[in-house]
Motif scaffolding. Structure first.
Motif, PDB file in Angstrom:
ATOM      1  N   SER A  79     -30.284  27.593 -78.625  1.00 48.93           N
ATOM      2  CA  SER A  79     -30.670  28.284 -77.392  1.00 48.93           C
ATOM      3  C   SER A  79     -30.401  27.415 -76.169  1.00 48.93           C
ATOM      4  N   ILE A  80     -30.528  26.098 -76.323  1.00 49.74           N
ATOM      5  CA  ILE A  80     -30.239  25.182 -75.209  1.00 49.74           C
ATOM      6  C   ILE A  80     -28.746  25.178 -74.915  1.00 49.74           C
ATOM      7  N   ARG A  81     -27.918  25.141 -75.960  1.00 47.67           N
ATOM      8  CA  ARG A  81     -26.465  25.180 -75.750  1.00 47.67           C
ATOM      9  C   ARG A  81     -26.041  26.528 -75.153  1.00 47.67           C
ATOM     10  N   ALA A  82     -26.666  27.606 -75.588  1.00 47.87           N
ATOM     11  CA  ALA A  82     -26.363  28.918 -75.014  1.00 47.87           C
ATOM     12  C   ALA A  82     -26.767  28.962 -73.542  1.00 47.87           C
ATOM     13  N   ALA A  83     -27.900  28.350 -73.228  1.00 50.24           N
ATOM     14  CA  ALA A  83     -28.347  28.289 -71.833  1.00 50.24           C
ATOM     15  C   ALA A  83     -27.361  27.516 -70.971  1.00 50.24           C
ATOM     16  N   ALA A  84     -26.823  26.433 -71.535  1.00 49.75           N
ATOM     17  CA  ALA A  84     -25.858  25.620 -70.779  1.00 49.75           C
ATOM     18  C   ALA A  84     -24.652  26.452 -70.357  1.00 49.75           C
ATOM     19  N   GLU A  85     -24.188  27.322 -71.237  1.00 48.39           N
ATOM     20  CA  GLU A  85     -23.058  28.191 -70.902  1.00 48.39           C
ATOM     21  C   GLU A  85     -23.476  29.269 -69.914  1.00 48.39           C
ATOM     22  N   ARG A  86     -24.664  29.805 -70.097  1.00 47.60           N
ATOM     23  CA  ARG A  86     -25.132  30.907 -69.242  1.00 47.60           C
ATOM     24  C   ARG A  86     -25.311  30.469 -67.795  1.00 47.60           C
TER      25      ARG A  86
END
Length: 312
Positions: free
Chosen positions: A5-12
């Protein structure tokens, strides 16, 4: 909340934030610092602190109907600024509840961004209660600064960038308010570099996680005496505590005056305008609360901008 979820947030959030630089603190006449000490300058971030990361991630995962009645937050300053910024960008209202120890400069900035600023209580916890009640009454979305997985995942993206910018760091030093920043960062750091040590820093006058670690459970502080509003929190969240217990190696306590001296040094030596919480990583080293081992690569962050060191 997870590494994924942190890596997904980084992209978002990437299109909406700045990739802030890492500065190696060298050529410093005002203090003896470790040779390998790097600070990530989140004071140069959109809205003036790392808090925008969590605010963007939260707002960009809300449905339009959740945003319709505006955003509400309780804050010592930086989270409120991030919330107000995102409300303005989203075309909705922002109501920010501040404790009376919040910085007047941050209040002025909030008003310039069109936020409805209200004072309630002397510390964040009291402002938080008032803000929650207000949000419930008017149907606005309450932006909790740390008891929210999307917020904390956004904060953890700081570490995603730091791991890319300065690999193989041995020791990370992170300021703690409610605990969202160190919780998000520690998850991604330990998953990537399990041998790295992570040390949290709290004021003597608000030892939120330190007291909970000592008790073996989440506790409420009987009083808060620090003047650092952005690091003043009487009680953390259960999930924050559990994750921090798994990944944070130690928590040290420093005086408000230690942060004041570090903020002054950041301004005089490097031209960095940090608030007191932003100077906490450096203060922990300067005060001796954190003792660097020979040859260690150390990283911290200037988590928020402010004028605390400018009057020196």
């Amino acid at each position: 909340m997870s590494v994924e979820s942190i890596r997904a947030a980084a992209e978002r959030i990437k299109p909406f934030i700045r990739k802030t630089p890492m500065l190696r603190l060298s050529h410093c006449a005002g203090a003896e610092l470790p040779q390998e000490f790097h600070l990530k300058l989140e004071c140069l971030q959109v809205s003036g602190s790392f808090k925008i990361r969590g605010a963007v991630n939260r707002v960009k995962t809300l449905a339009p109907e959740q945003l319709a009645n505006g955003l509400v937050a309780a804050s010592g300053g930086n989270h409120g600024l991030a919330t107000a910024y995102m409300a303005r960008q989203s075309g909705v209202s922002a109501t920010i509840f501040l404790p009376t120890n919040a910085s007047p400069i941050k209040e002025q900035k909030l008003r310039k961004w069109g936020a409805d600023v209200r004072y309630s209580g002397s510390v964040w916890d009291e402002a938080h209660e008032a803000a929650q009640a207000f949000a419930k009454d008017c149907g606005a979305f309450y932006m909790h600064p740390f008891a929210d997985d999307a917020i904390v995942s956004g904060q953890g993206t700081v570490a995603v960038e730091m791991l890319e910018q300065v690999p193989d760091v041995d020791l990370y030093i992170v300021a703690i308010g409610g605990g969202g920043l160190i919780t998000g960062m520690s998850q991604i750091i330990k998953a990537t570099n399990p041998k790295a040590r992570i040390i949290g820093v709290e004021p003597v006058g608000s030892p939120t996680l330190h007291a909970s670690f000592a008790a073996g459970k989440v506790v409420r502080l009987p009083q808060i005496t620090t003047r650092v509003a952005t690091m003043a929190c009487g009680r953390t969240d259960e999930s924050i505590y559990e994750i921090a217990r798994q990944h944070v190696d130690d928590i040290v306590l420093i005086e408000d005056e230690d942060m004041q001296r570090a903020a002054e040094l950041l301004w005089l030596e490097f031209g960095i305008a940090a608030d007191l919480s932003g100077a906490a990583s450096l203060a922990a080293l300067m005060s001796g609360a954190v003792k660097a081992q020979k040859g260690e690569r150390i990283a911290g962050l200037v988590c928020g901008a402010g004028v605390d060191g400018l009057g020196a």
